[in-house]
Design a protein around this motif. Structure first.
Motif, PDB file in Angstrom:
ATOM      1  N   PRO A  78       0.790  -1.242   0.000  1.00  0.00           N
ATOM      2  CA  PRO A  78       0.000   0.000   0.000  1.00  0.00           C
ATOM      3  C   PRO A  78       0.820   1.289   0.000  1.00  0.00           C
ATOM      4  O   PRO A  78       0.246   2.377   0.016  1.00  0.00           O
ATOM      5  N   THR A  79       2.144   1.193  -0.021  1.00  0.00           N
ATOM      6  CA  THR A  79       2.990   2.385   0.135  1.00  0.00           C
ATOM      7  C   THR A  79       2.620   3.513  -0.812  1.00  0.00           C
ATOM      8  O   THR A  79       2.552   4.674  -0.421  1.00  0.00           O
ATOM      9  N   ALA A  80       2.387   3.191  -2.082  1.00  0.00           N
ATOM     10  CA  ALA A  80       2.040   4.224  -3.065  1.00  0.00           C
ATOM     11  C   ALA A  80       0.774   3.844  -3.821  1.00  0.00           C
ATOM     12  O   ALA A  80       0.628   4.114  -5.008  1.00  0.00           O
ATOM     13  N   ALA A  81      -0.162   3.220  -3.108  1.00  0.00           N
ATOM     14  CA  ALA A  81      -1.340   2.632  -3.757  1.00  0.00           C
ATOM     15  C   ALA A  81      -2.140   3.641  -4.564  1.00  0.00           C
ATOM     16  O   ALA A  81      -2.540   3.361  -5.700  1.00  0.00           O
ATOM     17  N   HIS A  82      -2.410   4.814  -4.006  1.00  0.00           N
ATOM     18  CA  HIS A  82      -3.258   5.779  -4.701  1.00  0.00           C
ATOM     19  C   HIS A  82      -2.582   6.385  -5.925  1.00  0.00           C
ATOM     20  O   HIS A  82      -3.268   6.890  -6.819  1.00  0.00           O
ATOM     21  N   ILE A  83      -1.276   6.359  -5.974  1.00  0.00           N
ATOM     22  CA  ILE A  83      -0.566   6.882  -7.140  1.00  0.00           C
ATOM     23  C   ILE A  83      -0.427   5.803  -8.206  1.00  0.00           C
ATOM     24  O   ILE A  83      -0.796   6.009  -9.368  1.00  0.00           O
ATOM     25  N   VAL A  84       0.094   4.663  -7.832  1.00  0.00           N
ATOM     26  CA  VAL A  84       0.350   3.600  -8.801  1.00  0.00           C
ATOM     27  C   VAL A  84      -0.960   3.023  -9.331  1.00  0.00           C
ATOM     28  O   VAL A  84      -1.085   2.721 -10.517  1.00  0.00           O
ATOM     29  N   GLY A  85      -1.978   2.876  -8.467  1.00  0.00           N
ATOM     30  CA  GLY A  85      -3.240   2.295  -8.892  1.00  0.00           C
ATOM     31  C   GLY A  85      -3.185   0.785  -8.903  1.00  0.00           C
ATOM     32  O   GLY A  85      -2.394   0.172  -8.190  1.00  0.00           O
ATOM     33  N   ILE A 143      -6.425  11.032   6.778  1.00  0.00           N
ATOM     34  CA  ILE A 143      -5.221  11.853   6.857  1.00  0.00           C
ATOM     35  C   ILE A 143      -4.469  11.744   5.532  1.00  0.00           C
ATOM     36  O   ILE A 143      -4.633  10.755   4.802  1.00  0.00           O
ATOM     37  N   GLY A 144      -3.676  12.748   5.210  1.00  0.00           N
ATOM     38  CA  GLY A 144      -2.936  12.704   3.957  1.00  0.00           C
ATOM     39  C   GLY A 144      -1.783  13.691   3.968  1.00  0.00           C
ATOM     40  O   GLY A 144      -1.734  14.608   4.797  1.00  0.00           O
ATOM     41  N   ALA A 145      -0.848  13.514   3.015  1.00  0.00           N
ATOM     42  CA  ALA A 145       0.290  14.422   2.923  1.00  0.00           C
ATOM     43  C   ALA A 145       0.876  14.371   1.518  1.00  0.00           C
ATOM     44  O   ALA A 145       0.691  13.398   0.776  1.00  0.00           O
ATOM     45  N   LEU A 146       1.616  15.427   1.175  1.00  0.00           N
ATOM     46  CA  LEU A 146       2.188  15.600  -0.155  1.00  0.00           C
ATOM     47  C   LEU A 146       3.543  16.266  -0.057  1.00  0.00           C
ATOM     48  O   LEU A 146       3.754  17.137   0.785  1.00  0.00           O
ATOM     49  N   VAL A 147       4.467  15.865  -0.942  1.00  0.00           N
ATOM     50  CA  VAL A 147       5.729  16.579  -1.127  1.00  0.00           C
ATOM     51  C   VAL A 147       5.805  16.955  -2.601  1.00  0.00           C
ATOM     52  O   VAL A 147       5.752  16.080  -3.478  1.00  0.00           O
ATOM     53  N   LEU A 148       5.916  18.260  -2.888  1.00  0.00           N
ATOM     54  CA  LEU A 148       5.862  18.784  -4.253  1.00  0.00           C
ATOM     55  C   LEU A 148       7.079  19.654  -4.530  1.00  0.00           C
ATOM     56  O   LEU A 148       7.408  20.539  -3.738  1.00  0.00           O
ATOM     57  N   ASP A 149       7.761  19.420  -5.647  1.00  0.00           N
ATOM     58  CA  ASP A 149       8.871  20.263  -6.073  1.00  0.00           C
ATOM     59  C   ASP A 149       8.298  21.565  -6.636  1.00  0.00           C
ATOM     60  O   ASP A 149       7.584  21.546  -7.650  1.00  0.00           O
ATOM     61  N   VAL A 150       8.600  22.694  -6.021  1.00  0.00           N
ATOM     62  CA  VAL A 150       7.977  23.965  -6.421  1.00  0.00           C
ATOM     63  C   VAL A 150       8.537  24.502  -7.723  1.00  0.00           C
ATOM     64  O   VAL A 150       7.926  25.371  -8.356  1.00  0.00           O
ATOM     65  N   ASN A 151       9.697  24.022  -8.157  1.00  0.00           N
ATOM     66  CA  ASN A 151      10.329  24.534  -9.377  1.00  0.00           C
ATOM     67  C   ASN A 151      10.027  23.710 -10.622  1.00  0.00           C
ATOM     68  O   ASN A 151      10.132  24.222 -11.737  1.00  0.00           O
ATOM     69  N   SER A 186      -2.616   9.070   1.046  1.00  0.00           N
ATOM     70  CA  SER A 186      -3.877   9.345   1.716  1.00  0.00           C
ATOM     71  C   SER A 186      -4.297   8.082   2.446  1.00  0.00           C
ATOM     72  O   SER A 186      -4.177   6.978   1.913  1.00  0.00           O
ATOM     73  N   MET A 187      -4.772   8.243   3.664  1.00  0.00           N
ATOM     74  CA  MET A 187      -5.221   7.096   4.455  1.00  0.00           C
ATOM     75  C   MET A 187      -6.616   7.357   5.026  1.00  0.00           C
ATOM     76  O   MET A 187      -6.939   8.507   5.317  1.00  0.00           O
ATOM     77  N   PRO A 188      -7.437   6.308   5.119  1.00  0.00           N
ATOM     78  CA  PRO A 188      -7.155   4.892   4.867  1.00  0.00           C
ATOM     79  C   PRO A 188      -6.837   4.618   3.401  1.00  0.00           C
ATOM     80  O   PRO A 188      -7.314   5.316   2.525  1.00  0.00           O
ATOM     81  N   ASP A 189      -6.027   3.576   3.180  1.00  0.00           N
ATOM     82  CA  ASP A 189      -5.685   3.205   1.817  1.00  0.00           C
ATOM     83  C   ASP A 189      -5.947   1.719   1.624  1.00  0.00           C
ATOM     84  O   ASP A 189      -6.748   1.130   2.354  1.00  0.00           O
ATOM     85  N   ALA A 198     -10.382  -1.172  -2.615  1.00  0.00           N
ATOM     86  CA  ALA A 198     -10.019   0.095  -3.243  1.00  0.00           C
ATOM     87  C   ALA A 198     -11.217   1.010  -3.469  1.00  0.00           C
ATOM     88  O   ALA A 198     -11.087   2.237  -3.427  1.00  0.00           O
ATOM     89  N   LEU A 199     -12.382   0.434  -3.734  1.00  0.00           N
ATOM     90  CA  LEU A 199     -13.552   1.240  -4.066  1.00  0.00           C
ATOM     91  C   LEU A 199     -14.398   1.611  -2.851  1.00  0.00           C
ATOM     92  O   LEU A 199     -15.436   2.251  -3.000  1.00  0.00           O
ATOM     93  N   LYS A 200     -13.956   1.227  -1.663  1.00  0.00           N
ATOM     94  CA  LYS A 200     -14.691   1.632  -0.462  1.00  0.00           C
ATOM     95  C   LYS A 200     -14.585   3.152  -0.286  1.00  0.00           C
ATOM     96  O   LYS A 200     -13.534   3.738  -0.506  1.00  0.00           O
ATOM     97  N   LYS A 201     -15.676   3.754   0.131  1.00  0.00           N
ATOM     98  CA  LYS A 201     -15.743   5.208   0.240  1.00  0.00           C
ATOM     99  C   LYS A 201     -14.644   5.770   1.128  1.00  0.00           C
ATOM    100  O   LYS A 201     -14.037   6.804   0.816  1.00  0.00           O
TER     101      LYS A 201
END
Length: 573
Positions: A177-184, A250-258, A267-270, A279-282
Motif C-alpha cells: 500500500p505504500t504508493a497505492a493511490h498513485i500507482v493504482g 489523513i494525507g500528505a504531499l511533497v511537491l517540487d515547487v520549481n 492518503s489514508m485509509p488506503d 479500493a472502491l470503499k468510500k
C-alpha cells in the motif's frame, strides 16, 4: 481405243462415286454450332460445380469453430505490462506469471466426478456453479484465475480430461500500500483501471495490447516522479499521526515547487493493490487529489498574495480588523488581536476580518479572477486520473467573497491548494503538477507567470514569520527554515457547519529563503490530543509536516543550515 475410253469413263465414274461417298461422311455445316454449344454448356456446368465447391471450402476455412477460438485464447501468450518504477529505478509494479484454470466441458467425461475432485484442491469454489460449468455444452469455461503453483500441481495430479491451464500474468506491487493511490491497480485481465496503471493504458498501451505488440518482455519501464524513500516516510508518518490524533482520515504531499513534480503523496485509509478489493470503499478515497474540501485558513495564503499583487496593501500596511456587517452577517474574529493589524500579523494571527477586508479592497470580480488564475477553482490537468473538480458559488456575491477570503464557501482539492501555494512562493509561476519526471527546462516550457516576483518575495517573508512566530511553529524543523500556514475549517454536516468537527491542513515550504519543496498535510476530524488545549491544525497538521521534513530532507538533497553558530560548532568539532 474404244475399250480404253470405256475403261477411262468407268474409272471417272468410280472416282466420282468414291468422292461422293467420302463427302457423305463429313458433318454437315448446320451441326457444327450445335456441338460447340454443347461444349460450352458442359464447360460451364463443370466450372459452376467446382466454383461452388471452392466457395464452400473458402467459407468453411474463414469460419472458425468457436471452440478453436477458445482454445487459441487459452494457448495465447500472456499479456505483458511495462514495469512502473520510481525516479531512482525502484520497482513499484511488475508482472509475475500465474496459471489460470479452464475447462472444455464437451470433453468432460463425468461432471460429477470432476466437480468433486476439483473441490478437494479448490474448496473456495461454489460447487453448484462449478458443476454447471463442467456439465454445460459450452466449448470453454473459466474455472479459477490466478492459481498458486501448488494448486496447479495438485490439479495436474488429478488427471481430469478436459481440464487445462493458461499461463497469465498478474500485477505485483512490491511496496504493497505504500504508493497505492498513485500507482493504482489492474483488473484480473491485467488491464489498468486506476492510478498511473490506468494512465499507462490510456496513453497508448491498450492500443499496443489490442494490436499484439505488447506480448513481449522488452517494454521500457514507466518511470514516475515519485521517490520511494520519501513516499515510505510520508506514509509511515501518516500511520503514526492517524493513530495519535484519532483522525477519520489523513494525507500528505511533497511537491517540487520549481518543476511541479510530485515527489510523494499518500492518503489514508488506503488499500493494498495486490488485493484491491477494498479500493472502491468510500473511506479509502484518495483525499488529496480526488476529494474536495473547504480548506479553511490556508486560503489566506491566496488572499494575502492577492492584496499584495493588486497593490492594495504592502507588507507594512495596517488593516482595520474591527467586526463589520455584510448582507446581514457579522464578520468577526475568533481571537481579537486589536482594532488593526499589519499584513504579516493578519497572516500570523489568522485574522478572518483582516482577510475579508483585503478581499473587499480587491473587489469581487478580481477576487474570482485571481483564484481562477491560480487554478484553485479548476480541475487540475495531470496524469493521475483520480482528480476532482472544485466547486464554487454559481453567482459570487459580496458575502461569498468575504467568506472565501478566509476559506469558507469554496471547496477544492488539497493538491490544487498545494500547486497554487507553490506558485505563490516560487517566484510567481504556476506549474502544472506531474507524476512523471520533469527537468527544469521542461518545467520552464509549461510554466506561466501568475504573480509578480515582488509579491512572491514578500510572501516568503510572511511565510517565515508565521513559521517562526505563528501557528506553524511546530513544523519549523531546526536548520531547515520551514514557513507556511495552518488552516482549521469547520466541517459541513447535514448542510450546517459543525463547531466540534474540523478539517485541518498545513501548507509548508522549505527552505523558505529559496523554497524547493511544498510539504502539505491534511487531518480529517482529529480528536484533542491529551495535554493539548484543542485539536486545531497547529497541534496536528503542522507537527506532521515537521516530522516528514525532519526524516525526508536528506533524501531531498536539502542540507540543514544552522547559521553562524552551527558553522562555529562544526569548526570546533
Amino acid at each position: 481405243m474404244i475399250d480404253f475410253r470405256r475403261n477411262l469413263n468407268f474409272l471417272r465414274r468410280r472416282g466420282a462415286s468414291e468422292t461422293s461417298a467420302v463427302g457423305s461422311l463429313r458433318p454437315r455445316r448446320s451441326e457444327a454450332p450445335r456441338n460447340k454449344a454443347r461444349f460450352i454448356i458442359a464447360t460451364g456446368l463443370f466450372c459452376s460445380i467446382y466454383g461452388v465447391i471452392g466457395a464452400r471450402l473458402l467459407m468453411w476455412g474463414a469460419m472458425a469453430d468457436p471452440n478453436d477460438a477458445y482454445r487459441a485464447m487459452a494457448n495465447a501468450g500472456p499479456v505483458t505490462r511495462p514495469d512502473i518504477v520510481d525516479r531512482n529505478g525502484e520497482v513499484l509494479a511488475t508482472d509475475i506469471k500465474t496459471a489460470s484454470l479452464f475447462a472444455e466441458p464437451r470433453r468432460i467425461l463425468d461432471a460429477d466426478e470432476a466437480t468433486e475432485a476439483l473441490l478437494t484442491v479448490l474448496p473456495d469454489l461454489n460447487p453448484k456453479v462449478l458443476h454447471d460449468r463442467l456439465s454445460s455444452k459450452a466449448g470453454f469455461a473459466w474455472l479459477k484465475r490466478e492459481l498458486t503453483p501448488r494448486q496447479q500441481q495438485e490439479i495436474l495430479a488429478l488427471g481430469i480430461p478436459g481440464i487445462g491451464f493458461r499461463t497469465e500474468k498478474r500485477r505485483f506491487y512490491p511496496g504493497g500500500p505504500t504508493a497505492a493511490h498513485i500507482v493504482g491497480f489492474t483488473n484480473v485481465d491485467n488491464q489498468g483501471i486506476a492510478g498511473m496503471e490506468k494512465y499507462v493504458d490510456d496513453s497508448g498501451f491498450r492500443a499496443l495490447q489490442s494490436s499484439g505488440f505488447a506480448s513481449n518482455d522488452s517494454l521500457e519501464p514507466v518511470k514516475l516522479s515519485i521517490d520511494l524513500r520519501v513516499q515510505h516516510i510520508v506514509r509511515d508518518e501518516l500511520v503514526l499521526a492517524m493513530q495519535k490524533y484519532r483522525a477519520v482520515a489523513i494525507g500528505a504531499l511533497v511537491l517540487d515547487v520549481n518543476t511541479g513534480e510530485v515527489i510523494a503523496m499518500a492518503s489514508m485509509p488506503d488499500f493494498d493493490p495486490n488485493s484491491p478489493g477494498d479500493a472502491l470503499k468510500k473511506e479509502n478515497l484518495n483525499r488529496f487529489s480526488a476529494g474536495t474540501f473547504e480548506m479553511g485558513s490556508t486560503f489566506k495564503i491566496f488572499t494575502t498574495a492577492m492584496a499584495l499583487d493588486f497593490g492594495k496593501v504592502n507588507i507594512n500596511s495596517m488593516v482595520d480588523t474591527r467586526p463589520f456587517f455584510v448582507a446581514g452577517h457579522t464578520i468577526k474574529e475568533f481571537h481579537n488581536k486589536g482594532a488593526s493589524l499589519s499584513v504579516p500579523d493578519i497572516f500570523k494571527y489568522s485574522s478572518n476580518v483582516g482577510s475579508a477586508r483585503e478581499a473587499d479592497m480587491v473587489g469581487l470580480e478580481n477576487h474570482q479572477e485571481f483564484l481562477t488564475r491560480l487554478g484553485v477553482l479548476s480541475r487540475l490537468k495531470t496524469e493521475l486520473p483520480e482528480v476532482a473538480m472544485p466547486t464554487q458559488p454559481r453567482t459570487w456575491k459580496k458575502i461569498n467573497s468575504m467568506t472565501i477570503a478566509f476559506g469558507h464557501g469554496v471547496s477544492t482539492t488539497p493538491l490544487n491548494t498545494a500547486v497554487a501555494a507553490a506558485a505563490v512562493i516560487n517566484g510567481g509561476f504556476l506549474i502544472p503538477p506531474t507524476f512523471l519526471p520533469r527537468t527544469q527546462a521542461q518545467a520552464d516550457e509549461v510554466k506561466h507567470r501568475v504573480l509578480q516576483e515582488k509579491t512572491s518575495l514578500d510572501m516568503r517573508t510572511i511565510f517565515r514569520i508565521n513559521g517562526e512566530e505563528g501557528s506553524g511553529r511546530a513544523a519549523n524543523v531546526p536548520g531547515y527554515h520551514v514557513g507556511g500556514k495552518t488552516g482549521t475549517a469547520e466541517k459541513v454536516i447535514n448542510g450546517h457547519y459543525a463547531k466540534d468537527r474540523r478539517f485541518n491542513a498545513y501548507v509548508g515550504a522549505f527552505p523558505i529563503e529559496k523554497p524547493r519543496y511544498i510539504v502539505m498535510s491534511i487531518v480529517d476530524d482529529p480528536q484533542i490530543e491529551p495535554g493539548k488545549p484543542n485539536a486545531q491544525a497547529g497541534w496536528n497538521a503542522a507537527p506532521l509536516v515537521g516530522n516528514i521534513i525532519r526524516r525526508a530532507a536528506t533524501f531531498l538533497n536539502v542540507k540543514p543550515d544552522f547559521g553562524d553558530a552551527g558553522k562555529q560548532l562544526l569548526v570546533s568539532y
